[in-house]
Scaffold this motif. Structure first.
Motif, PDB file in Angstrom:
ATOM      1  N   ARG A 167     -12.920  -0.991  42.735  1.00  0.00           N
ATOM      2  CA  ARG A 167     -11.615  -1.492  42.006  1.00  0.00           C
ATOM      3  C   ARG A 167     -11.709  -0.579  40.218  1.00  0.00           C
ATOM      4  O   ARG A 167     -11.555  -0.839  39.667  1.00  0.00           O
ATOM      5  CB  ARG A 167     -11.878  -2.813  41.391  1.00  0.00           C
ATOM      6  CG  ARG A 167     -11.064  -3.714  42.510  1.00  0.00           C
ATOM      7  CD  ARG A 167      -9.535  -3.624  42.956  1.00  0.00           C
ATOM      8  NE  ARG A 167      -9.303  -4.319  44.757  1.00  0.00           N
ATOM      9  CZ  ARG A 167      -8.857  -5.872  44.126  1.00  0.00           C
ATOM     10  NH1 ARG A 167      -8.727  -6.250  43.310  1.00  0.00           N
ATOM     11  NH2 ARG A 167      -8.130  -6.200  45.034  1.00  0.00           N
TER      12      ARG A 167
ATOM     13  N   ALA B  14      -7.728 -16.963  48.135  1.00  0.00           N
ATOM     14  CA  ALA B  14      -7.444 -15.728  47.502  1.00  0.00           C
ATOM     15  C   ALA B  14      -8.578 -14.466  46.945  1.00  0.00           C
ATOM     16  O   ALA B  14      -8.266 -13.266  45.947  1.00  0.00           O
ATOM     17  CB  ALA B  14      -6.516 -15.521  46.666  1.00  0.00           C
ATOM     18  N   GLU B  15      -9.266 -14.974  47.472  1.00  0.00           N
ATOM     19  CA  GLU B  15     -10.918 -13.549  47.241  1.00  0.00           C
ATOM     20  C   GLU B  15     -11.055 -14.267  45.243  1.00  0.00           C
ATOM     21  O   GLU B  15     -12.071 -13.373  44.613  1.00  0.00           O
ATOM     22  CB  GLU B  15     -10.652 -12.253  47.480  1.00  0.00           C
ATOM     23  CG  GLU B  15     -10.791 -12.258  48.942  1.00  0.00           C
ATOM     24  CD  GLU B  15     -10.526 -10.593  49.100  1.00  0.00           C
ATOM     25  OE1 GLU B  15     -11.363 -10.121  48.847  1.00  0.00           O
ATOM     26  OE2 GLU B  15      -9.859  -9.482  50.332  1.00  0.00           O
TER      27      GLU B  15
ATOM     28  N   LEU C 151     -16.199  -7.923  46.752  1.00  0.00           N
ATOM     29  CA  LEU C 151     -14.862  -7.444  45.356  1.00  0.00           C
ATOM     30  C   LEU C 151     -15.197  -6.554  44.771  1.00  0.00           C
ATOM     31  O   LEU C 151     -15.149  -5.376  44.191  1.00  0.00           O
ATOM     32  CB  LEU C 151     -13.869  -8.210  46.032  1.00  0.00           C
ATOM     33  CG  LEU C 151     -12.506  -8.214  45.076  1.00  0.00           C
ATOM     34  CD1 LEU C 151     -12.188  -6.056  45.903  1.00  0.00           C
ATOM     35  CD2 LEU C 151     -11.543  -8.863  45.059  1.00  0.00           C
ATOM     36  N   HIS C 152     -16.118  -7.593  44.057  1.00  0.00           N
ATOM     37  CA  HIS C 152     -17.077  -7.148  43.108  1.00  0.00           C
ATOM     38  C   HIS C 152     -18.147  -7.661  41.889  1.00  0.00           C
ATOM     39  O   HIS C 152     -18.593  -8.206  43.610  1.00  0.00           O
ATOM     40  CB  HIS C 152     -16.484  -8.223  42.035  1.00  0.00           C
ATOM     41  CG  HIS C 152     -14.376  -7.750  41.696  1.00  0.00           C
ATOM     42  ND1 HIS C 152     -13.637  -9.116  42.038  1.00  0.00           N
ATOM     43  CD2 HIS C 152     -13.703  -7.105  40.998  1.00  0.00           C
ATOM     44  CE1 HIS C 152     -12.501  -8.145  41.463  1.00  0.00           C
ATOM     45  NE2 HIS C 152     -12.848  -7.069  41.321  1.00  0.00           N
TER      46      HIS C 152
ATOM     47  N   PHE D 134      -6.337 -14.716  37.413  1.00  0.00           N
ATOM     48  CA  PHE D 134      -7.896 -14.449  37.688  1.00  0.00           C
ATOM     49  C   PHE D 134      -8.239 -13.649  36.592  1.00  0.00           C
ATOM     50  O   PHE D 134      -7.798 -12.479  36.748  1.00  0.00           O
ATOM     51  CB  PHE D 134      -8.083 -13.808  38.946  1.00  0.00           C
ATOM     52  CG  PHE D 134      -7.588 -14.434  40.393  1.00  0.00           C
ATOM     53  CD1 PHE D 134      -8.456 -15.598  40.577  1.00  0.00           C
ATOM     54  CD2 PHE D 134      -6.773 -14.006  41.473  1.00  0.00           C
ATOM     55  CE1 PHE D 134      -8.351 -16.038  41.719  1.00  0.00           C
ATOM     56  CE2 PHE D 134      -7.141 -15.022  42.715  1.00  0.00           C
ATOM     57  CZ  PHE D 134      -7.902 -16.454  42.440  1.00  0.00           C
TER      58      PHE D 134
ATOM     59  N   CYS E 127     -13.592 -15.732  37.823  1.00  0.00           N
ATOM     60  CA  CYS E 127     -12.290 -14.947  37.315  1.00  0.00           C
ATOM     61  C   CYS E 127     -11.302 -15.658  37.293  1.00  0.00           C
ATOM     62  O   CYS E 127     -10.561 -14.993  36.900  1.00  0.00           O
ATOM     63  CB  CYS E 127     -12.141 -14.581  38.979  1.00  0.00           C
ATOM     64  SG  CYS E 127     -11.999 -15.586  40.506  1.00  0.00           S
TER      65      CYS E 127
HETATM   66  C1  CIR Z   1      -7.779  -9.263  43.352  1.00  0.00           C
HETATM   67  O1  CIR Z   1      -8.380  -9.228  45.139  1.00  0.00           O
HETATM   68  O2  CIR Z   1      -7.680  -8.816  42.963  1.00  0.00           O
HETATM   69  C2  CIR Z   1      -7.581 -10.861  44.162  1.00  0.00           C
HETATM   70  N1  CIR Z   1      -7.444 -11.713  44.856  1.00  0.00           N
HETATM   71  C3  CIR Z   1      -9.200 -11.821  43.799  1.00  0.00           C
HETATM   72  C4  CIR Z   1      -9.359 -11.289  42.232  1.00  0.00           C
HETATM   73  C5  CIR Z   1     -10.627 -12.144  42.044  1.00  0.00           C
HETATM   74  N2  CIR Z   1     -11.450 -11.509  40.865  1.00  0.00           N
HETATM   75  C6  CIR Z   1     -12.845 -12.210  40.500  1.00  0.00           C
HETATM   76  O3  CIR Z   1     -12.784 -12.126  41.137  1.00  0.00           O
HETATM   77  N3  CIR Z   1     -13.012 -11.374  39.647  1.00  0.00           N
END
Ligand code: CIR
Length: 253
Positions: free
Chosen positions: A131, A242-243, A160-161, A64, A248
């Motif tokens: 993050r 893995a999200e 997450l982002h 990523f 990414c």
């Molecule tokens: C994480 O949690 O950092 C990774 N498993 C997934 C990151 C994905 N990154 C993104 O969408 N920019």
């Protein structure tokens, strides 16, 4: 003009990836590698020269690459990822980027993931996610202000982002997940909302005038097509475990 896409092969340790919102499930590495190659092919089909960094056996999330740098025409900002397990990913990406851009490195206590940074013209929108912290935003601002970029922090909830909640899919057109971000934050943009049955459908990767999009969101795809946008589809089902999604896995220069 040929673009450059920096990518990295999937780590054999991917099963130990960071997970925040998704339950851990078995990742089929062979299938994940196949999907990653298809993703690289899609980049090539959109006129990118693809640089492939070697796999990092001890860095589970290192495919990523988006999260470790914010690349602009004038400068590349090497981030300090919010997850400690990901900090060692930066060095090798910085080494490659140094061939193409002047580098600025963020430093502690800053944390910032590239997935939280959406560039819209001369504005960088940064998701206030788990993050990316205030020091990360301030250091990013200091790094890019001299080039005429404004930095604006946006609240994000639920995932997450920032780029899980909003991405640009064509000039002036944003694909938005309204449950995670307030679409009124983007005055002047045309907004396409994801289909309510496809909550994870807002992440699309713009490459030049083309678009790469996951194949698993047919309803939102219809909305894009109705707006005259015809993306190249890729299956990223193993990366989603893995999200990860489509923005990414590359840095586009
Ligand atoms: C994480 O949690 O950092 C990774 N498993 C997934 C990151 C994905 N990154 C993104 O969408 N920019």
């Amino acid at each position: 003009m040929t673009l450059l896409a920096i990518t990295r092969c999937i780590s054999p340790a991917m099963a130990r990836c960071e997970l925040t919102h998704v339950e851990r499930s078995a990742i089929d590495l062979v299938q994940a590698e196949h999907q990653h190659r298809q993703y690289q092919q899609a980049l090539r089909a959109l006129d990118c020269e693809v640089i492939e960094l070697r796999a990092e056996p001890d860095l589970p999330d290192s495919v990523f690459v988006e999260d470790v740098a914010v690349v602009l025409d004038e400068v590349a900002v090497i981030t300090r990822p919010g997850a400690e397990s990901r900090r060692a990913e930066s060095a090798s990406v910085a080494q490659v980027l140094a061939r193409y851009r002047a580098l600025v490195h963020l430093a502690a206590p800053a944390t910032l993931d590239g997935g939280d940074v959406l560039r819209l013209g001369r504005e960088l929108l940064v998701g206030a996610s788990g993050r990316s912290n205030a020091a990360g935003v301030a250091q990013l601002q200091a790094a890019v202000a001299g080039f005429g970029y404004a930095v604006r922090q946006l609240p994000i909830r639920g995932w997450l982002h920032l780029k899980s909640a909003v991405t640009e899919v064509a000039e002036g057109v944003l694909l938005v997940q309204p449950q995670w971000i307030d679409a009124t934050a983007f005055p002047g943009f045309r907004i396409i909302e994801v289909d309510p049955d496809e909550p994870h459908a807002a992440n699309a990767l713009r490459v030049g005038t083309g678009l790469i999009y996951p194949s698993c969101f047919p309803r939102t795809l219809q909305r894009l097509q109705a707006a005259g946008i015809d993306p190249l589809l890729v299956d990223v089902s193993e990366l989603q475990k893995a999200e990860g999604a489509v923005t990414c896995c590359s840095l586009i220069l």
